[in-house]
Design an enzyme around this catalytic site. Structure first.
Site, PDB file in Angstrom:
ATOM      1  N   LYS A 287       0.840  -1.202   0.000  1.00  6.76           N
ATOM      2  CA  LYS A 287       0.000   0.000   0.000  1.00  6.76           C
ATOM      3  C   LYS A 287       0.871   1.246   0.000  1.00  6.76           C
ATOM      4  O   LYS A 287       2.024   1.210   0.428  1.00  6.76           O
ATOM      5  CB  LYS A 287      -0.864   0.029   1.269  1.00  6.76           C
ATOM      6  N   ARG A 361     -10.257 -11.433   1.624  1.00  7.51           N
ATOM      7  CA  ARG A 361     -11.084 -12.478   1.016  1.00  7.51           C
ATOM      8  C   ARG A 361     -10.368 -13.830   1.036  1.00  7.51           C
ATOM      9  O   ARG A 361     -11.012 -14.865   1.038  1.00  7.51           O
ATOM     10  CB  ARG A 361     -11.490 -12.045  -0.392  1.00  7.51           C
TER      11      ARG A 361
HETATM   12  N1  BES Z   1      -8.125  -3.689   4.168  1.00  3.84           N
HETATM   13  C1  BES Z   1      -8.271  -3.282   2.822  1.00  3.84           C
HETATM   14  C2  BES Z   1      -9.563  -2.527   2.573  1.00  3.84           C
HETATM   15  C3  BES Z   1      -9.646  -1.144   3.151  1.00  3.84           C
HETATM   16  C4  BES Z   1      -9.237  -0.054   2.428  1.00  3.84           C
HETATM   17  C5  BES Z   1     -10.202  -0.937   4.396  1.00  3.84           C
HETATM   18  C6  BES Z   1      -9.345   1.211   2.941  1.00  3.84           C
HETATM   19  C7  BES Z   1     -10.316   0.321   4.902  1.00  3.84           C
HETATM   20  C8  BES Z   1      -9.893   1.404   4.190  1.00  3.84           C
HETATM   21  C9  BES Z   1      -8.252  -4.487   1.892  1.00  3.84           C
HETATM   22  O1  BES Z   1      -7.461  -5.532   2.305  1.00  3.84           O
HETATM   23  C10 BES Z   1      -7.729  -4.033   0.579  1.00  3.84           C
HETATM   24  O2  BES Z   1      -6.578  -3.697   0.511  1.00  3.84           O
HETATM   25  N2  BES Z   1      -8.588  -4.041  -0.438  1.00  3.84           N
HETATM   26  C11 BES Z   1      -8.208  -3.653  -1.764  1.00  3.84           C
HETATM   27  C12 BES Z   1      -8.677  -4.725  -2.709  1.00  3.84           C
HETATM   28  C13 BES Z   1      -8.097  -4.652  -4.096  1.00  3.84           C
HETATM   29  C14 BES Z   1      -6.611  -4.902  -4.054  1.00  3.84           C
HETATM   30  C15 BES Z   1      -8.777  -5.669  -4.966  1.00  3.84           C
HETATM   31  C16 BES Z   1      -8.895  -2.318  -2.062  1.00  3.84           C
HETATM   32  O3  BES Z   1     -10.035  -2.111  -1.693  1.00  3.84           O
HETATM   33  O4  BES Z   1      -8.244  -1.477  -2.680  1.00  3.84           O
HETATM   34 MN    MN Z   2      -5.448  -5.328   1.725  1.00  4.96          MN
END
Ligand code: BES
Ligand code: MN
Ligand code: ZN
Length: 510
Positions: A287, A361
């Site tokens: 990230k 997931r």
């Molecule tokens: N934990 C995150 C989702 C999230 C993002 C929660 C911002 C709270 C605030 C999750 O694991 C994630 O990184 N999701 C990605 C999925 C994508 C890579 C398909 C997302 O939502 O960008």
């Molecule tokens: Mn994630």
């Protein structure tokens, strides 16, 4: 010497402030007083007004305070009352009955406004007329939730706002205490624990410490059985998806299963599954640092499902329920999984890793399959901070609800409205399932051609039998507050989902 005294007095942050009910108004210090619209006083307000020869009513007319719902105003108390300052809170029209949610939000708002204004929480006198004590019990719950502060790492006493006690003035203290102890107290205790765990930084809460903390909290509770799967167990059970996310971290993954059997033996359980990523760096699909700082809350779903089990056990609910927490830390490192890796899940389905940041997931794939086939649930519910996408769609107002069983939608919308933890349905259709098909494996862990939150829901759905009544809640938007709300004071975790699930289970299964 001073330091020792100070430490000894420190609040135990896992223990709720003591809640006491009384039918007597205080005669010194500050007070929170509920006032109806157009400055109408209720019985408690009238009592003070009479005591002070109409000085309270007089003081009211000298302010802009109207008594509209949720309005607050600090006034100097009439001298003859013996009180110092009063925080007035508007209750709205006295012709409109207030719901449990109203009482909670009013008391929560009043409690946190008072703590900010007075640095202490004075007795709450909001006119609980009900003989059954329910409105008083709900005020206590709201005040507890509204005056929660995660301040255990503040060493400056000036910045410590946590309260030791909450006093509520009601018509029938015994009835209020009985109602509160049976219902709102176990609920508040569970939310408290879930908030604490979600707010704790990731150097404190990681899979093993999440497990050991809950073990402590469940000690001495009836009808509770705890099972924990470690890495060896995961390998044995072919939980390759959960194991794969955990392998990048020094802190090993865990699957925590808490069974509460408060119902009859033959009753199919409600199974709750939670995403428990104790920190989400994104893994090799790292990230951006600015989006990473609060990813300690990526285990909120797990905290809330285990918290719900704690609440059910705490109030001795007559239901069978199982909480499953899929716990891992998502880290980059020499042993971390890579984009392009293929893992085999417990269900036998193979998964191509497209992004290691779509890790929630993955851990849920194994945990939800386990919950589905081991327990054959009456209803299967998962809670997960799954996608940024759901937050962009629904903001802070609603959790996203996804299901293949339309009949499950209405009960949750109603439970959400009754508790203030509201939900909104988002689509889950065949296109979303098509979008996660892959040329090398059975499925891939992201669906670039589908809306993110729906693709995430479809992925989880791949690991649940179609006949199982299953609901997925994406709580990524609502599991972290940037601003205070009536039932949550400062920024941080509101413990989203415990009130919602508790209400749903209570109305549908008990
Ligand atoms: N934990 C995150 C989702 C999230 C993002 C929660 C911002 C709270 C605030 C999750 O694991 C994630 O990184 N999701 C990605 C999925 C994508 C890579 C398909 C997302 O939502 O960008
Ligand atoms: Mn994630
Ligand atoms: Zn995540």
């Amino acid at each position: 010497m001073w330091l020792f005294t100070n430490l000894a007095a420190a609040t135990d942050h896992n223990t709720l402030p003591k809640v006491q009910f009384s039918d007597a108004l205080p005669t010194s210090g500050h007070l929170i007083l509920g006032v109806y619209a157009e400055g109408q006083l209720g019985p408690l307000g009238r009592q003070i007004d009479q005591q002070t020869n109409g000085a309270l009513q007089h003081a009211l007319t000298a302010t802009d305070f109207t008594g509209d719902k949720m309005q607050t105003q600090v006034i100097t108390a009439p001298m003859a009352s013996g009180l110092q300052q009063m925080l007035l809170i508007g209750l709205g029209s006295d012709a409109e009955p207030l719901s449990a949610r109203d009482w909670q939000e009013l008391a929560g708002q009043a409690a946190q406004t008072a703590v900010e204004a007075f640095k202490t929480l004075p007795p709450i006198a909001m006119d609980a007329n009900q003989a059954d004590g329910l409105s008083g019990a709900n005020q206590a719950l709201g005040a507890l939730l509204g005056s929660y502060y995660f301040d255990r790492y503040q060493t400056d006493p000036e910045k410590q706002k946590s309260q030791d006690a909450i006093n509520v003035v009601v018509a029938n203290p015994t009835a209020a205490q009985t109602a509160f102890d049976a219902e709102q107290k176990p609920l508040a205790q569970a939310i408290w624990l879930a908030r604490n765990l979600s707010n704790e930084p990731a150097n404190v809460i990681y899979p093993e410490s999440f497990v050991s903390q809950w073990r402590t909290h469940f000690k001495g509770m009836n009808d509770i059985k705890i099972k924990v799967y470690d890495e060896d167990d995961m390998r044995q059970q072919n939980m390759g998806a959960l194991y794969g996310v955990g392998q990048g971290s020094q802190r090993p993954p865990r699957l925590l299963v808490v069974e509460y059997m408060g119902g009859t033996k033959d009753q199919a359980p409600v199974v709750l599954v939670g995403k428990g990523i104790t920190f989400d760096t994104g893994g090799i699909s790292l990230k951006n640092p600015p989006n990473m700082w609060n990813m300690k809350f990526d285990m909120s779903g797990a905290a809330s499902v285990i918290g719900t089990i704690h609440a059910l056990a705490g109030r001795g609910a007559q239901v069978n329920a199982v909480g499953i927490a899929a716990l891992a830390e998502n880290m980059p490192g020499p042993n971390a999984q890579r984009p392009g890796d293929v893992v085999t899940s417990m269900s036998g389905k193979t998964i191509a890793i497209r992004s290691t940041d779509a890790e929630g997931r993955l851990v849920l794939a194994d945990a939800i399959h386990y919950g589905d086939v081991i327990y054959d649930p009456a209803v299967l519910i998962d809670l997960a901070t799954l996608t940024g996408s759901v937050g962009r769609a629904l903001g802070k107002d609603y959790a996203g609800l996804f299901t293949r069983h339309q009949e499950l939608v209405e009960p949750f919308i109603t439970a959400g409205l009754n508790t203030g933890e509201e939900v909104w349905q988002l689509p889950l259709n065949d296109n979303h399932f098509k979008a996660i098909e892959h040329e090398v494996a059975d499925v891939m862990n992201s669906g670039p051609d589908a809306p993110g939150a729906s693709a995430g829901a479809a992925f989880i759905g791949e690991f649940v039998r179609e006949s199982t009544p299953w609901v997925h809640f994406d709580i990524a938007g609502v599991a972290w507050n940037d601003k205070a709300t009536p039932t949550k004071s400062s920024p941080g975790s509101p413990g989203f989902g415990i009130r919602l699930l508790n209400e749903y289970i209570k109305t549908r299964f008990e």
